[in-house]
Design a protein around this motif. Structure first.
Motif, PDB file in Angstrom:
ATOM      1  N   TYR A 360       7.764  46.011  48.106  1.00 13.56           N
ATOM      2  CA  TYR A 360       7.241  47.005  49.050  1.00 13.56           C
ATOM      3  C   TYR A 360       7.260  48.447  48.544  1.00 13.56           C
ATOM      4  CZ  TYR A 360       7.640  43.077  52.280  1.00 13.56           C
ATOM      5  OH  TYR A 360       7.525  41.852  52.872  1.00 13.56           O
ATOM      6  N   TYR A 361       8.127  48.752  47.589  1.00 11.93           N
ATOM      7  CA  TYR A 361       8.160  50.138  47.089  1.00 11.93           C
ATOM      8  C   TYR A 361       8.688  50.130  45.650  1.00 11.93           C
ATOM      9  CZ  TYR A 361       8.524  55.205  47.265  1.00 11.93           C
ATOM     10  OH  TYR A 361       8.349  56.556  47.034  1.00 11.93           O
ATOM     11  N   GLY A 362       8.017  50.870  44.784  1.00 12.20           N
ATOM     12  CA  GLY A 362       8.463  50.973  43.396  1.00 12.20           C
ATOM     13  C   GLY A 362       8.425  49.645  42.663  1.00 12.20           C
ATOM     14  N   ASP A 363       7.368  48.860  42.914  1.00 13.19           N
ATOM     15  CA  ASP A 363       7.283  47.534  42.295  1.00 13.19           C
ATOM     16  C   ASP A 363       7.366  47.594  40.769  1.00 13.19           C
ATOM     17  OD1 ASP A 363       7.253  45.980  44.522  1.00 13.19           O
ATOM     18  OD2 ASP A 363       5.096  45.724  44.616  1.00 13.19           O
ATOM     19  N   TRP A 364       6.819  48.653  40.184  1.00 14.65           N
ATOM     20  CA  TRP A 364       6.844  48.758  38.723  1.00 14.65           C
ATOM     21  C   TRP A 364       8.265  48.873  38.200  1.00 14.65           C
ATOM     22  CZ3 TRP A 364       8.650  52.978  35.903  1.00 14.65           C
ATOM     23  CH2 TRP A 364       8.915  54.128  36.637  1.00 14.65           C
ATOM     24  N   LEU A 365       9.145  49.483  38.991  1.00 13.81           N
ATOM     25  CA  LEU A 365      10.549  49.591  38.593  1.00 13.81           C
ATOM     26  C   LEU A 365      11.253  48.237  38.681  1.00 13.81           C
ATOM     27  CD1 LEU A 365      11.515  52.981  40.280  1.00 13.81           C
ATOM     28  CD2 LEU A 365      11.518  52.476  37.820  1.00 13.81           C
ATOM     29  N   TRP A 366      10.922  47.466  39.728  1.00  8.31           N
ATOM     30  CA  TRP A 366      11.482  46.119  39.835  1.00  8.31           C
ATOM     31  C   TRP A 366      11.002  45.254  38.667  1.00  8.31           C
ATOM     32  CZ3 TRP A 366      15.054  44.679  43.473  1.00  8.31           C
ATOM     33  CH2 TRP A 366      15.219  45.511  44.582  1.00  8.31           C
ATOM     34  N   SER A 367       9.717  45.398  38.304  1.00  3.93           N
ATOM     35  CA  SER A 367       9.168  44.638  37.181  1.00  3.93           C
ATOM     36  C   SER A 367       9.819  45.049  35.864  1.00  3.93           C
ATOM     37  CB  SER A 367       7.648  44.841  37.085  1.00  3.93           C
ATOM     38  OG  SER A 367       7.007  44.356  38.237  1.00  3.93           O
ATOM     39  N   GLY A 460      17.900  55.898  46.027  1.00  7.00           N
ATOM     40  CA  GLY A 460      17.415  56.694  47.156  1.00  7.00           C
ATOM     41  C   GLY A 460      15.981  56.389  47.511  1.00  7.00           C
ATOM     42  N   PHE A 461      15.068  56.542  46.556  1.00 12.56           N
ATOM     43  CA  PHE A 461      13.655  56.343  46.917  1.00 12.56           C
ATOM     44  C   PHE A 461      13.258  54.866  46.926  1.00 12.56           C
ATOM     45  CE2 PHE A 461      13.688  57.350  42.368  1.00 12.56           C
ATOM     46  CZ  PHE A 461      12.860  56.387  41.819  1.00 12.56           C
ATOM     47  N   ILE A 462      13.906  54.020  46.082  1.00 16.61           N
ATOM     48  CA  ILE A 462      13.545  52.595  46.091  1.00 16.61           C
ATOM     49  C   ILE A 462      13.952  51.945  47.406  1.00 16.61           C
ATOM     50  CG2 ILE A 462      14.062  50.327  45.098  1.00 16.61           C
ATOM     51  CD1 ILE A 462      14.214  51.609  42.389  1.00 16.61           C
ATOM     52  N   PHE A 463      15.223  52.095  47.792  1.00 18.66           N
ATOM     53  CA  PHE A 463      15.716  51.432  49.000  1.00 18.66           C
ATOM     54  C   PHE A 463      15.196  52.070  50.282  1.00 18.66           C
ATOM     55  CE2 PHE A 463      19.481  49.754  46.405  1.00 18.66           C
ATOM     56  CZ  PHE A 463      18.843  48.542  46.199  1.00 18.66           C
ATOM     57  N   ASN A 464      15.032  53.394  50.274  1.00 20.50           N
ATOM     58  CA  ASN A 464      14.452  54.046  51.456  1.00 20.50           C
ATOM     59  C   ASN A 464      12.997  53.642  51.630  1.00 20.50           C
ATOM     60  OD1 ASN A 464      16.510  55.459  52.706  1.00 20.50           O
ATOM     61  ND2 ASN A 464      16.275  57.268  51.402  1.00 20.50           N
ATOM     62  N   GLY A 465      12.272  53.619  50.518  1.00 19.34           N
ATOM     63  CA  GLY A 465      10.864  53.212  50.586  1.00 19.34           C
ATOM     64  C   GLY A 465      10.726  51.782  51.075  1.00 19.34           C
ATOM     65  N   MET A 466      11.582  50.879  50.578  1.00 13.10           N
ATOM     66  CA  MET A 466      11.551  49.496  51.000  1.00 13.10           C
ATOM     67  C   MET A 466      11.898  49.363  52.483  1.00 13.10           C
ATOM     68  SD  MET A 466      13.433  46.186  49.264  1.00 13.10           S
ATOM     69  CE  MET A 466      15.089  46.848  49.417  1.00 13.10           C
ATOM     70  N   LEU A 467      12.913  50.097  52.899  1.00 17.39           N
ATOM     71  CA  LEU A 467      13.337  50.031  54.302  1.00 17.39           C
ATOM     72  C   LEU A 467      12.231  50.465  55.242  1.00 17.39           C
ATOM     73  CD1 LEU A 467      15.954  49.290  55.791  1.00 17.39           C
ATOM     74  CD2 LEU A 467      16.605  51.690  55.736  1.00 17.39           C
TER      75      LEU A 467
END
Length: 472
Positions: A360-367, A460-467
């Protein structure tokens, strides 16, 4: 009849179980951990679940004595690349010792085709298990299969990954090895129709489809089914180790499984005969039909089981129960919460996370994190998930393992299978009108602490964006 089903959480066991239930049998399912075994509500009255580890003889006391037959669907091919054959021998010996004390008349063992003089370690182990299972107390039927083709099978997933990702392939010479693939539906037919059938007693049968193909021909046939143009060139210089790395980095397979597969793929696996087809009046489908059926199941999101959900696909070696209680002492914890607007929507979003849906947020970072994990010999993020919107305890989810999933409670707990200097949990929990999201990390030494602080800025931005995406 009362049937003992070993390997009930495996790729074959999960698919065989509903067939046996629909035939009217009472099934005793052997699992190492009840918490990673999901039973559909409509089957509960016909199924008894017992915790058994065939490597621990004392746990076999849980097996009832009044069983009529048993399926032996156990193998330890990837639990340890060095001693899986020893583990398989111990499991088989313990199984025979226990079943000899029951009223079982028949045991059915699914093995591999072993008609080549020079067998791989994997196939030699399968043959050794067959010898151990030959008991005078019960009749044994051994069904020997080569490549099993079906949605979610390791062979199908590897073929799909290679064809989808590589327009041009420079491949090892073992791609010219011949094999006789068989559809998963046909394997299940052979397994179910052999049960307590006297004409199959004390015999071994090779089972396969009508086509004898090289692995290269199988890849090209898959490409044709997908309407893709692919070019494959084989070279004689690719060593087994290099071949294993090739499979590991291009496909979703684990390195241990890739090594075992490469070793086996150098050996021809073609049926000696197909006399069992006449005995059971079965007519296996072609490779082309098997691929077509598998692709339909994938497109319809109706994959009944996947090799990825078995523990061999990752690094999880313990029972899920041991990790269900998320620790607090000595841990770093990132807690976040947000008021939910629509509980049903939020549950749907949580249960759809990962895989093709993404995070849901920052997929490129998860990849990127998955790619780095793969470089260090981890599971990476290519495993995805078996179903797009349905998950259960024990399922693989990218580089996570599902520990707990309960929609009514609104609670999902994931455990990281990536390579880490510690242990990590990701938890989602709805209480009232609030969604709580917690990332817990238990560090191992100074490197664990350094790792946590190095990734903390991204939280901060990954988990907030996902939430935010889980809410609306």
């Amino acid at each position: 009849m009362k049937i003992l089903l070993t390997g009930a959480t495996g790729y074959i066991g999960k698919r065989l179980l509903p067939i046996l239930v629909h035939q009217g049998h009472d099934i005793v399912c052997c699992v190492r951990d009840k918490n990673r075994f999901y039973i559909p509500v409509e089957f509960k009255e016909k199924i008894e679940v017992i915790e058994v580890d065939f490597l621990k003889k004392e746990t076999l006391q849980a097996i009832p004595e009044d069983i009529d037959a048993a399926y032996y669907l156990i193998h330890s091919m990837s639990s340890s690349s060095d001693n899986f054959d020893e583990l398989e021998q111990i499991s088989a010996e313990n199984f025979v010792s226990k079943v000899n004390t029951t009223t079982a008349q028949h045991v059915i063992y699914l093995s591999g085709i072993v008609n080549d003089k020079s067998l791989s370690k994997h196939l030699s182990s399968r043959k050794n298990v067959e010898n151990i299972l030959n008991s005078r107390t019960f009749a044994l039927t051994t069904l020997r299969a080569g490549i099993i083709v079906g949605s979610g099978s390791a062979s199908f997933e590897i073929i799909r990954d290679l064809v989808n990702k590589l327009p041009i392939m420079i491949t090892p010479k073992w791609l010219n090895t011949k094999c006789q693939p068989i559809a998963i539906n046909d394997v299940l037919d052979f397994l179910s129709k052999s049960l307590l059938n006297p004409i199959t007693y004390n015999q071994s049968f090779d089972i396969g489809g009508p086509d004898i193909l090289t692995y290269k021909e199988m890849l090209l046939a898959f490409a044709k089914a997908k309407k893709l143009r692919r070019w494959i060139f084989t070279v004689p210089v690719m060593t087994p180790k290099l071949s294993s790395y090739w499979l590991y980095f291009v496909t979703s397979t684990s390195y241990k499984l890739a090594t075992a597969l490469v070793s086996s793929m150098k050996v021809e696996v073609v049926c000696r005969d197909t006399k069992i087809n006449e005995l059971l009046e079965l007519h296996p489908m072609s490779y082309e039909q098997a691929i077509s059926k598998a692709l339909i199941k994938v497109d319809e999101d109706k994959v009944a089981s996947s090799w990825k959900d078995s523990l061999i696909s990752g690094r999880f070696k313990s029972n899920i129960s041991e990790y269900l209680q998320v620790p607090k002492k000595g841990c770093f914890i990132d807690r976040r919460k947000m008021e939910i607007i629509n509980r049903e929507y939020t549950i749907h979003q949580i249960w759809s996370i990962g895989g093709e849906t993404g995070w849901y947020y920052g997929d490129w970072l998860w990849s990127l994190r998955g790619f780095i994990d793969k470089l260090y010999g981890g599971v990476g993020s290519r495993r995805g998930r078996t179903n797009k919107h349905d998950i259960h305890a024990g399922d693989a989810l990218d580089f996570w393992r599902v520990l707990y999933a309960n929609k009514e409670e609104g609670k999902l707990i994931l455990f990281a299978e990536m390579k880490l200097p510690g242990e990590a949990w990701l938890e989602f929990k709805i209480i009232g009108n609030t969604l709580y999201q917690s990332a817990t990390f238990r560090p191992r030494g100074i490197w664990g602490k350094l790792y946590w602080y190095s990734v903390l800025p991204f939280h901060g931005f990954i988990f907030n964006g996902m939430l935010n995406k889980l809410i609306k």
